[in-house]
Structure formats: structure tokens, C-alpha cells
Motif scaffolding. Structure first.
Motif, mmCIF file in Angstrom:
data_model
loop_
_atom_site.group_PDB
_atom_site.id
_atom_site.type_symbol
_atom_site.label_atom_id
_atom_site.label_comp_id
_atom_site.label_asym_id
_atom_site.label_seq_id
_atom_site.Cartn_x
_atom_site.Cartn_y
_atom_site.Cartn_z
ATOM 1 N N THR A 22 6.885 -28.002 -6.941
ATOM 2 C CA THR A 22 6.873 -29.019 -7.987
ATOM 3 C C THR A 22 8.307 -29.378 -8.335
ATOM 4 O O THR A 22 9.197 -28.537 -8.302
ATOM 5 C CB THR A 22 6.152 -28.512 -9.249
ATOM 6 N N ALA A 26 6.818 -27.719 -15.948
ATOM 7 C CA ALA A 26 5.517 -27.807 -16.622
ATOM 8 C C ALA A 26 5.741 -28.021 -18.113
ATOM 9 O O ALA A 26 6.718 -27.543 -18.689
ATOM 10 C CB ALA A 26 4.728 -26.537 -16.378
ATOM 11 N N ASN A 27 4.827 -28.724 -18.719
ATOM 12 C CA ASN A 27 4.917 -29.048 -20.123
ATOM 13 C C ASN A 27 3.576 -28.697 -20.760
ATOM 14 O O ASN A 27 2.525 -28.938 -20.170
ATOM 15 C CB ASN A 27 5.217 -30.550 -20.261
ATOM 16 N N CYS A 29 2.046 -30.210 -22.850
ATOM 17 C CA CYS A 29 1.298 -31.438 -23.131
ATOM 18 C C CYS A 29 0.748 -32.098 -21.866
ATOM 19 O O CYS A 29 0.060 -33.113 -21.964
ATOM 20 C CB CYS A 29 2.193 -32.428 -23.871
ATOM 21 N N ASP A 30 1.049 -31.551 -20.706
ATOM 22 C CA ASP A 30 0.545 -32.137 -19.467
ATOM 23 C C ASP A 30 -0.979 -32.174 -19.489
ATOM 24 O O ASP A 30 -1.629 -31.182 -19.786
ATOM 25 C CB ASP A 30 1.019 -31.346 -18.250
ATOM 26 N N GLY A 31 -1.533 -33.314 -19.187
ATOM 27 C CA GLY A 31 -2.975 -33.465 -19.137
ATOM 28 C C GLY A 31 -3.632 -33.787 -20.463
ATOM 29 O O GLY A 31 -4.834 -33.959 -20.533
ATOM 30 N N ARG A 33 -4.146 -36.247 -23.792
ATOM 31 C CA ARG A 33 -3.994 -37.576 -24.377
ATOM 32 C C ARG A 33 -4.745 -37.603 -25.689
ATOM 33 O O ARG A 33 -5.806 -36.992 -25.820
ATOM 34 C CB ARG A 33 -4.578 -38.651 -23.462
ATOM 35 N N CYS A 68 2.640 -33.275 -28.894
ATOM 36 C CA CYS A 68 2.356 -34.079 -27.724
ATOM 37 C C CYS A 68 2.334 -35.573 -28.090
ATOM 38 O O CYS A 68 2.548 -36.419 -27.246
ATOM 39 C CB CYS A 68 1.008 -33.686 -27.115
#
Length: 70
Positions: A22, A26-27, A29-31, A33, A68
Motif C-alpha cells: 500500500t 491507513a486511516n 476513517c477509511d471506508g 461516510r 472523520c
């Protein structure tokens, strides 16, 4: 011939392994909404499926707590 096949295989395997890395960190908040139903949908869900409405509110509160979104 055998030696070049070995090198070709090793180079190909290295390229495949490099493609699995990658590039972005990585965060948390990834993924995620924020869920933003319309006013009509909110009213319908609150009236007809209160547990789901509470799950949506909890999802949005968690995301806000993780910063996020605002």
C-alpha cells in the motif's frame, strides 16, 4: 535457457510482490461516510423503524467523534 527462465521468474515474482504494497497510510476513517437521509426519509425511519434511526445516529456520532467529518 534455464538460467534466463529462472531470472525471469524471480523478476516476475518480485514485481508481483511489489504490487501488493500500500502506498497510503491507513486511516481510522477509511471506508466511513456520514449518512445523510433526506428530511422525509428521516421522518419515515423515525416513525417506522426507531432502532435503525438510532443506529444511523450512532454511526454519525461515532464518525464525528473520530473526526472523520464535522
Amino acid at each position: 535457457m534455464r538460467r534466463s527462465a529462472t531470472w525471469t521468474t524471480l523478476i516476475f515474482a518480485g514485481l508481483l510482490a511489489a504490487g501488493c504494497q500500500t502506498t497510503a497510510p491507513a486511516n481510522s476513517c477509511d471506508g466511513w461516510r456520514k449518512l445523510t437521509p433526506s428530511a422525509e426519509t428521516r421522518a419515515f425511519i423515525i416513525q417506522n423503524d426507531r432502532p435503525f434511526a438510532e443506529q444511523v445516529a450512532g454511526h454519525n456520532a461515532f464518525g464525528a467523534g473520530q473526526k472523520c467529518w464535522r
